[in-house]
Structure formats: C-alpha cells, structure tokens
Design a protein around this motif. Structure first.
Motif, PDB file in Angstrom:
ATOM      1  N   ASP A 139       0.847  -1.201   0.000  1.00 62.24           N
ATOM      2  CA  ASP A 139       0.000   0.000   0.000  1.00 62.24           C
ATOM      3  C   ASP A 139       0.878   1.246   0.000  1.00 62.24           C
ATOM      4  N   ARG A 140       0.661   2.139  -0.969  1.00 64.70           N
ATOM      5  CA  ARG A 140       1.545   3.297  -1.132  1.00 64.70           C
ATOM      6  C   ARG A 140       1.535   4.206   0.099  1.00 64.70           C
ATOM      7  N   ALA A 141       0.356   4.503   0.640  1.00 63.21           N
ATOM      8  CA  ALA A 141       0.271   5.403   1.790  1.00 63.21           C
ATOM      9  C   ALA A 141       0.865   4.762   3.035  1.00 63.21           C
ATOM     10  N   VAL A 142       0.546   3.482   3.254  1.00 63.28           N
ATOM     11  CA  VAL A 142       1.107   2.778   4.410  1.00 63.28           C
ATOM     12  C   VAL A 142       2.621   2.725   4.298  1.00 63.28           C
ATOM     13  N   ARG A 143       3.107   2.436   3.100  1.00 59.72           N
ATOM     14  CA  ARG A 143       4.561   2.365   2.885  1.00 59.72           C
ATOM     15  C   ARG A 143       5.211   3.722   3.152  1.00 59.72           C
ATOM     16  N   ALA A 144       4.590   4.797   2.697  1.00 62.20           N
ATOM     17  CA  ALA A 144       5.167   6.131   2.895  1.00 62.20           C
ATOM     18  C   ALA A 144       5.269   6.474   4.374  1.00 62.20           C
ATOM     19  N   PHE A 145       4.226   6.148   5.138  1.00 60.66           N
ATOM     20  CA  PHE A 145       4.258   6.458   6.565  1.00 60.66           C
ATOM     21  C   PHE A 145       5.269   5.583   7.294  1.00 60.66           C
ATOM     22  N   LYS A 146       5.173   4.263   7.095  1.00 64.03           N
ATOM     23  CA  LYS A 146       6.061   3.350   7.824  1.00 64.03           C
ATOM     24  C   LYS A 146       7.517   3.580   7.448  1.00 64.03           C
ATOM     25  N   LEU A 147       7.791   3.734   6.171  1.00 58.42           N
ATOM     26  CA  LEU A 147       9.169   3.929   5.726  1.00 58.42           C
ATOM     27  C   LEU A 147       9.696   5.280   6.226  1.00 58.42           C
ATOM     28  N   GLY A 148       8.866   6.314   6.156  1.00 54.71           N
ATOM     29  CA  GLY A 148       9.292   7.619   6.662  1.00 54.71           C
ATOM     30  C   GLY A 148       9.587   7.574   8.151  1.00 54.71           C
ATOM     31  N   PHE A 149       8.770   6.833   8.889  1.00 53.66           N
ATOM     32  CA  PHE A 149       8.978   6.669  10.321  1.00 53.66           C
ATOM     33  C   PHE A 149      10.321   6.004  10.594  1.00 53.66           C
ATOM     34  N   ASP A 150      10.621   4.957   9.819  1.00 55.48           N
ATOM     35  CA  ASP A 150      11.879   4.224  10.004  1.00 55.48           C
ATOM     36  C   ASP A 150      13.081   5.071   9.597  1.00 55.48           C
ATOM     37  N   LEU A 151      12.949   5.828   8.523  1.00 58.79           N
ATOM     38  CA  LEU A 151      14.048   6.713   8.111  1.00 58.79           C
ATOM     39  C   LEU A 151      14.335   7.752   9.192  1.00 58.79           C
ATOM     40  N   ASN A 152      13.281   8.256   9.809  1.00 60.38           N
ATOM     41  CA  ASN A 152      13.458   9.213  10.901  1.00 60.38           C
ATOM     42  C   ASN A 152      14.172   8.558  12.082  1.00 60.38           C
ATOM     43  N   GLY A 153      13.854   7.286  12.347  1.00 53.84           N
ATOM     44  CA  GLY A 153      14.551   6.558  13.398  1.00 53.84           C
ATOM     45  C   GLY A 153      16.025   6.375  13.086  1.00 53.84           C
ATOM     46  N   LYS A 154      16.336   6.079  11.835  1.00 55.85           N
ATOM     47  CA  LYS A 154      17.746   5.940  11.452  1.00 55.85           C
ATOM     48  C   LYS A 154      18.461   7.283  11.552  1.00 55.85           C
ATOM     49  N   ALA A 155      17.745   8.367  11.290  1.00 48.87           N
ATOM     50  CA  ALA A 155      18.340   9.700  11.429  1.00 48.87           C
ATOM     51  C   ALA A 155      18.790   9.944  12.866  1.00 48.87           C
ATOM     52  N   LEU A 156      17.999   9.484  13.846  1.00 49.72           N
ATOM     53  CA  LEU A 156      18.405   9.615  15.248  1.00 49.72           C
ATOM     54  C   LEU A 156      19.704   8.858  15.505  1.00 49.72           C
TER      55      LEU A 156
END
Length: 679
Positions: free
Chosen positions: A380-397
């Motif tokens: 799902d494009r929207a689910v992927r955008a949210f989950k992936l963005g969340f994980d990228l933000n975690g990696k940024a930390l």
C-alpha cells in the motif's frame, strides 16, 4: 499507629476501616480544625479507576463549586482536570485542544514527556490552592495500592500546600516512603483488625476490600459463579455511563477465570490507549500486560497491546521486558508491518539508552536497516510512505547520535519528500510535524539557523497548541539574538501546558541575559517549587544569588544541589566563589580545582580561579587561567582581568593589548576606559 508531619498527618497500620476509625477518633488532638468525622476520605486504590483514582475523585468533588465561584481557576487548569478526570471532560472546555485529540489512534504517534504527570500534579495542586473551594482537611486511604500518578499527586499536595490552609491526611498500611519527602512521624495511635465480609462484598468493592475472610470466600467460589458475579458488577458499572478507561473494576474482575465476552480485552485496551495518550506509563504498562494475558495472539488487538506495552515498559526504563515483548511478537507473527515495527522498536532500545556508554549504535543500525527493508516492500503506497518515513526518521536519530549530522539530515529530508509525494493530503499531520521539527533541529546543529527557523515555524503551524515546539523555537530565537520573540514563545509554551518547569527555566535564562535578575530569580524559584530535583535550576539560582549578594541563600542551594549530584562542576565553582568571599582560600581553591577537573571546558571556573590566584599573589597562575578561559570564549571582563594581572607582572605592552581588545568587545565598560586612559 499514626504520626504527625508538621500539620499534615499520616495514619498507618491495620485495615482500611481501622485507619478510618483512628482518624475519626483523633478529634481536636490532631489540630485538624474541623470535626474529624466530617473529613472527606478518598480511596486511592488503583483497581477502582486506575491513574488518578484519588485525583479524579477529588476533582469531581471540587469542580461543581469551582465552576460556580472561580471559573477562571477551572479555565487555567482545564488541561490538568481533563487529563486526570476524563469523565469530567464534558464540563471543562479545553482552551486550546491539541491536534492529537482530533486524530485516529493510528495517527497519534507522540508519546508525552516522561514528566508529564508531574506537570499535571502541580496543576491540580495549584487548582486546589487557588480555587478556594477545598475543605480544610483531605484524607486519602489505600495509598499503598495507589497508582504512581496519585502517589505523585499526594506528595505534591503535601509539599505545596500550606498546612494551615489545607491539611493532608494519608491513610496506609505502611509507614511513609520517600516520595513524602521524609516528614517525621511523632504521634502514635494503635489500630486493631478483625475479619468480616463476604465474597459478594469483595466483588462489590471492585476488589479493594482488605478483608481476609471476604477474599477467602471469594477464592472459594466456583469459577463460573465468580464469572457471573463479575458480569453483574461489570453491567452495573457500565450502566453509569462513565468512560470505559475509568472503570478499572471491569477488566480487573474479568481476568479471573477467562474473558468469554471479550469485555475485558476491550476495556483494558481502551484504558491502556488512554494512558498511553496521556503519558501515564506505569498504568499503561500494567493494563497492557493484563490485556496481553487475555488477548488472542496474532490478532490486531493483541499486536496493539503488545506494541503499546513495550513502548510503556521502555519508557519506564524496563528495557529488558520491552525486548522480551518484541521477541514474542517476532515468534508469533508473520505480518510484515508487525516485523517492521518490531525491528524499529528494538533499534530504539539500543539507540535511546539513557546511558550513552550502554548505547549500541551498531546493533541499532542493523535493526533499523531491517525495518527500512521491510517497510520499503509494503504494497500500500500510503502505508509504505508512513512506515518507511517513520523508520528513516529513526535511522536519522541513530546517525545523529553517532556524530553524522549530515547523514541524519539527508534521511529526514528523504522522509519529508516521501510524506509529501505519497501520503494523501491531510493524513498523518503529526508525523509531518515531527519531521519538520527534526529537520529544524538538525539545521540548527549545522549552523543554518535561518533555515532551521523556517522549519520550526512550519512545525508550529501544524499544531500551534503543542507547547514543546514553542519551547524549541524560543531556544532557537534566543540563540539568534531575538530575545523578544523568544520570550513570546516561552510564554506561549507556559500558557499552553500544565505547569511547565522548562518554560520558566528557559525564561529565567533569557531574563538573566537581558539584565532582569529579579525576574530571573522569580522564575527559578518557581521552577524549584514545581520540581525540587531540577538540578540545572538549582545551579543557576545559586549563581544568580551570588550575583545578588545573597551568599547564605546561595550556599543553601549549593548544599542542596551537591546532595543531588556530588562533585557537580558548576556547583563546585559557585562553592569556590562563596568560600573565597569569606576568606577560606584553600577551601575555595580546592572547589575550583574540582570544577575544572570535572569540566575542563567550564570557563567560569578558570576565570574565578584566576581571580583567587591574583588575590593570593599568584599572577602567573592567574594569567594562565585567564588565557584558558579566553580560549574557551572571548569576553571583555576576561581580557580586563588578564590585563590587570599582566600589569602587576610588569608586562605593560601585553596588558595594553588586552585592554584594547576588551574595549573592542565592550566599548562602554567604564573600568576598561579608565584603565586605558591611565595606561
């Protein structure tokens, strides 16, 4: 037995009825100022309503007269009342409702600050104090079994209430623990015990009846009969119309012997979700663990309970238990979203460990990469955008804590681009807000304040009622040399939040910088009234009191601060100043030495030790210390003081050079101007 704590009173021992009987027997000897039989007694047992069982009952009693006689106090403390007593929300209008309150559960991703319950406790204490409708005496029973929110509230009421106006009487089976700030017990009254009651009485009490015979009778019942009794009690409670998260008895009882109607799981979930949203982590962890024992594994509700419980346990510092829960999810589930979220959560356990020495950023990076890999494959494009963005933000930390700020910024910007391109308009606004605020923080760290301010403005615009971002923007504006704008943000944060120590602390720093020392002291006084353990406020107030010439009060703050953090370099520096002022030069020198040893970058310690060395005839040492202080940060006073020491050493040309540099930095300093005219 009982004990007096000033004019506050503690009654402990025996059973609840014995303690209440002892209270009623006290009469005039307790100095309560009213007939002890008329003292309202609130039950704080957490099985009744969970968090703020006592706080909610107290507010329910005080709110009607307060609405009639002091509605302004209700308005000022509406956020605290609504948080602690959710069944009163329809009677208290929210001044500025945060965006979070209007979103679905899946979009509410913020976990409140760990000390939010302290803010709420202080707000309720101020409402009780300012409302003018509280009785002169309040008694609270079953404190041993109270939730942490109520224990904190009771401690705050005792600490902040003038016992001449409001006496707090605590009833418990045990003597007072540390959270009551060590009030002395000095009066004893015996309490007797005697069993009575029935299984029906135990169920009707919602499991709080401390009667051995009633509990024995309850346990002797066949399981089916217990279930029928619980069902009847659950129906009685549900008929009251109160929100399910305030009905602690329903889920508690339905745990005995299974949950055939599923009411226990759903009530526990509602209570758990409410507590997570409000930041009541102790209760959230307990409710989640209980819900997991009833929930069917691999169902959506099971996963929601597990994820929330792991988050709560981690927030309480129980990191091993959180890791166990994530491992259980890995073993039970084959759902890709679950595995992605579990990998993210495990990564954060390693990346966010409060002890930097125990963080494992390498292991965290491995787990977050797994989360990113799974999220990137979600269909799902929207689910992927949210989950992936969340994980990228975690990696940024993780990258930021590893010292790779540029990489961290690139990851956050990738997450922002993903949200803008793939999330439907209006979806996940808090996720977008967090990303913009994080980008602002990273831009500020990279020395790009103008861009950082634009990002922080965008974050604030998404939810103007979120106080923390006003604090962050105020700090950024202060560093940019815009004190008036910073002050406006600090005051907005204070207005939006329950009593916020950080808001007053930041405003105090700004007031010191702008010369308002009395205002700064008032703010620091209030910070320490709200949170006596706020060490930085204790340090800053000690230094400020020295500036104001209040040495004895400064010494009291130093003593209190060193009790919290022995050897603290900042406090050691203030101690050195105090000892030098009374001529104890050896003690002062030792204090400055400790400060420099503990914090070699503390310029004030070098500067103050230099002053002491000059006063004791060691001008070479003074010049060396001042040189180090100047290397840490130029200041006109440092150059002036070094010029004095250089002059006394006969190094006239160097002294004049220092005076000229001091004049460049502060052209209007009268001491510098005079010294230059005499050079």
């Amino acid at each position: 037995m009982t004990g007096r704590t000033g004019h506050h009173l503690w009654i402990h021992g025996g059973r609840s009825r014995d303690r209440r009987g002892a209270l009623h027997a006290l009469g005039a000897q307790a100095g309560l100022g009213m007939d002890a039989r008329r003292v309202p007694v609130f039950d704080a047992h957490r099985r009744l309503c969970g968090p703020y069982t006592f706080g909610g009952s107290l507010l329910a009693r005080l709110l009607p007269p307060a609405l009639e006689h002091c509605s302004d106090a209700v308005a000022r403390h509406g956020a605290e009342i609504r948080a602690a007593a959710p069944d009163l929300r329809d009677r208290v209008v929210a001044r500025r409702e945060p965006l979070d309150a209007r979103l679905s559960a899946e979009e509410r991703i913020l976990v409140p600050a760990p000390r939010r319950s302290m803010r709420i406790a202080n707000g309720i204490a101020e409402f009780v104090r300012d409302g003018g409708v509280a009785p002169p005496v309040i008694a609270v029973d079953n404190v041993d079994d109270a939730d942490g929110t109520d224990r904190e509230l009771i401690a705050t009421l005792m600490r902040r209430s003038d016992p001449g106006r409001l006496t707090i009487v605590v009833l418990s089976s045990k003597p007072p623990p540390e959270f009551f700030y060590g009030h002395d017990i000095n009066t004893e009254i015996s309490a007797s015990a005697g069993p009575e009651g029935s299984a029906a009485g135990y169920v009707a009490s919602d499991g709080v009846l401390d009667d051995p015979r009633a509990l024995a009778a309850y346990r002797a019942l066949p399981e089916a009969e217990r279930a029928r009794m619980h069902d009847r009690r659950a129906d009685e409670l549900a008929a009251t119309g109160r929100p399910s998260w305030t009905l602690g008895a329903i889920p508690y009882h339905r745990e005995h012997g299974g949950d055939p109607r599923g009411a226990g799981v759903e009530a526990l979930w509602a209570a758990h979700e409410h507590c997570m949203r409000e930041g009541f982590l102790e209760a959230a962890a307990d409710l989640g663990e209980r819900g997991l024992r009833l929930a069917e594994p691999e169902t959506r509700r099971w996963w929601e309970l597990l994820q929330g419980t792991a988050t709560a346990q981690a927030g309480l510092g129980r990191r091993d238990r959180a890791r166990e829960l994530y491992e259980e999810a890995r073993r039970q589930s084959v759902d890709a979203e679950v595995h992605s979220a579990v990998a993210y959560g495990t990564a954060m356990l390693d990346a966010r460990h409060p002890d930097p020495a125990r963080r494992d950023l390498g292991r965290a990076r491995g787990w977050i990469n797994q989360a990113i890999a799974i999220s990137g494959l979600l269909p799902d494009r929207a689910v992927r955008a949210f989950k992936l963005g969340f994980d990228l933000n975690g990696k940024a930390l993780i990258e930021m804590r590893g010292g790779h700020t540029d990489r961290s910024l690139a990851l956050v910007e990738e997450a922002i681009e993903l949200a803008e391109s793939d999330l439907p308009p209006g979806r996940h606004p808090i996720h977008r807000m967090v990303l913009r605020a994080n980008r602002a923080q990273l831009l500020g760290m990279l020395g790009r304040p103008v861009e950082a301010l634009a990002e922080m403005d965008a974050a604030v615009a998404i939810d103007p009622a979120y106080p923390d971002h006003h604090l962050d923007r105020g700090n950024l504006l202060y560093r940019m040399g815009r004190p008036e704008a910073a002050l406006a943000d600090y005051e907005e944060a204070i207005a939006l939040s329950p009593p916020l120590p950080e808001g007053y602390y930041n405003r105090a720093q700004l007031r010191v910088a702008t010369g308002d020392l009395d205002g700064a002291r008032a703010d620091l006084d209030h910070v320490l009234e709200l949170d006596p353990g706020y060490l930085d406020a204790r340090i800053n107030r000690a230094g400020l009191l020295v500036q104001l010439g209040l040495e004895e009060q400064a010494r009291a703050d130093v003593t209190a601060g060193l009790a919290l953090d022995p050897g603290n370099p900042h406090l050691s520096c203030v101690l050195g100043q105090l000892e030098a002022a009374v001529g104890r030069h050896d003690v002062a020198m030792a204090a400055f030495d400790r400060a420099i040893s503990g914090a070699p970058g503390l310029a004030s310690a070098w500067a103050n030790r230099a002053v002491l060395r000059h006063e004791t005839g060691d001008d070479e040492g003074a010049v060396a210390d001042l040189t180090t202080a100047i290397e840490l940060g130029e200041d006109a006073a440092l150059y002036y003081n070094r010029a004095v020491a250089l002059r006394d050493l006969g190094r006239r040309e160097e002294a004049v050079d220092d005076l000229r540099r001091a004049h460049d930095l502060d052209p209007h300093d009268p001491d510098v101007l005079k010294a230059l005219s005499e050079a």
